[in-house]
Design an enzyme around this catalytic site. Structure first.
Site, PDB file in Angstrom:
ATOM      1  N   LYS A  80     -16.378  -8.227   6.318  1.00 12.57           N
ATOM      2  CA  LYS A  80     -14.985  -8.718   7.033  1.00 12.57           C
ATOM      3  C   LYS A  80     -14.880  -8.632   9.011  1.00 12.57           C
ATOM      4  O   LYS A  80     -14.381  -6.849   7.835  1.00 12.57           O
ATOM      5  CB  LYS A  80     -13.701  -8.996   5.952  1.00 12.57           C
ATOM      6  CG  LYS A  80     -13.350  -7.684   4.745  1.00 12.57           C
ATOM      7  CD  LYS A  80     -12.590  -8.051   4.491  1.00 12.57           C
ATOM      8  CE  LYS A  80     -12.329  -6.947   3.151  1.00 12.57           C
ATOM      9  NZ  LYS A  80     -11.121  -7.144   2.117  1.00 12.57           N
ATOM     10  N   SER A  87      -2.702  -7.950   2.987  1.00 14.97           N
ATOM     11  CA  SER A  87      -2.768  -7.588   4.395  1.00 14.97           C
ATOM     12  C   SER A  87      -3.393  -9.273   4.918  1.00 14.97           C
ATOM     13  O   SER A  87      -2.924  -9.622   6.400  1.00 14.97           O
ATOM     14  CB  SER A  87      -4.516  -6.775   4.420  1.00 14.97           C
ATOM     15  OG  SER A  87      -4.662  -5.452   4.182  1.00 14.97           O
ATOM     16  N   ARG A 130      -1.747  -5.604  -8.180  1.00 13.79           N
ATOM     17  CA  ARG A 130      -0.628  -6.596  -8.096  1.00 13.79           C
ATOM     18  C   ARG A 130      -0.851  -7.497  -9.179  1.00 13.79           C
ATOM     19  O   ARG A 130       0.386  -8.263  -9.961  1.00 13.79           O
ATOM     20  CB  ARG A 130      -1.689  -7.515  -6.911  1.00 13.79           C
ATOM     21  CG  ARG A 130      -0.721  -6.716  -5.612  1.00 13.79           C
ATOM     22  CD  ARG A 130      -1.940  -7.157  -4.046  1.00 13.79           C
ATOM     23  NE  ARG A 130      -2.596  -6.629  -4.576  1.00 13.79           N
ATOM     24  CZ  ARG A 130      -3.915  -7.308  -3.246  1.00 13.79           C
ATOM     25  NH1 ARG A 130      -3.266  -7.394  -2.495  1.00 13.79           N
ATOM     26  NH2 ARG A 130      -5.588  -6.606  -3.508  1.00 13.79           N
ATOM     27  N   HIS A 169       0.846  -1.107  -0.148  1.00 16.45           N
ATOM     28  CA  HIS A 169      -0.257  -0.262  -0.089  1.00 16.45           C
ATOM     29  C   HIS A 169       0.450   1.063  -0.552  1.00 16.45           C
ATOM     30  O   HIS A 169       0.661   2.268  -0.512  1.00 16.45           O
ATOM     31  CB  HIS A 169      -0.876  -0.137   1.055  1.00 16.45           C
ATOM     32  CG  HIS A 169      -1.661  -0.957   1.441  1.00 16.45           C
ATOM     33  ND1 HIS A 169      -1.862  -1.786   2.083  1.00 16.45           N
ATOM     34  CD2 HIS A 169      -3.022  -1.501   0.334  1.00 16.45           C
ATOM     35  CE1 HIS A 169      -3.206  -2.567   2.145  1.00 16.45           C
ATOM     36  NE2 HIS A 169      -3.707  -2.487   1.355  1.00 16.45           N
TER      37      HIS A 169
END
Ligand code: ADP
Length: 159
Positions: A41, A128, A91, A17
């Site tokens: 979540k 994460s 990514r 990040h």
């Protein structure tokens, strides 16, 4: 002044990040990092903890503002800040399809808003979720997260 909003859960912020924010600052004068507070979540860190870790990682760079994003559409949030660019990191191939869908949906929802992608670099493999999993099992996550995050993960998992 060219601004962009970079939104995510940041539970916790990773060096991936941070790299996106730094790359974003090459293209934009100001970046608003918006912490999603209503993600479905169940988060490991509270919003305040996540904000503290982001602020620490960007070391009070005056070009970066850390904010929370509680409800509604991201495009509406961006508009409320007078921002017309959404910054996202890409990514891997896995990110691509979802990101393309979201970027196009957002464009439909708000014609004046566009998404700008920054390619992931050294930290392309970092998420994460993976960081939390490794840390929870006693793995050393030094180098893939900022120092404060590393410390807080150790506290959370009692190591
Ligand atoms: P969420 O938890 O809401 O999915 P994330 O915090 O995972 O949000 O990600 C927010 C943005 O940061 C996304 O655009 C994502 O692709 C990007 N990102 C996350 N990790 C990395 C990384 N290691 N390298 C590049 N971009 C990343």
């Amino acid at each position: 002044m060219a601004s962009a909003v970079y939104a995510g859960s940041f539970d916790p912020i990773t060096n991936g990040h941070v790299a996106i924010i730094q790359a974003g600052l090459v293209a934009f004068d100001r970046i608003v990092v918006a912490v999603l507070t209503n993600a479905s979540k169940s988060p490991l860190f509270t919003v305040d903890e996540r904000i503290e870790m982001i602020a620490d990682a960007i070391a009070d760079d005056p070009r970066v503002e850390v904010d929370r994003f509680d409800r509604g559409l991201l495009v509406d949030y961006a508009r409320s800040k007078g921002i017309s660019v959404i910054l996202r990191g890409l990514r891997a191939v896995g990110d691509f399809e979802y990101e393309l869908q979201m970027a196009n949906m957002n464009r439909r929802l708000a014609l004046g808003i566009t998404t700008v992608f920054v390619p992931a670099n050294d930290y392309f493999f970092v998420s994460s979720t993976l960081v939390k999993e490794a840390a929870s099992l006693g793995g050393d996550v030094k180098g893939v997260v900022p120092e404060l995050v590393e410390r807080k993960l150790r506290e959370k998992y009692g190591r």
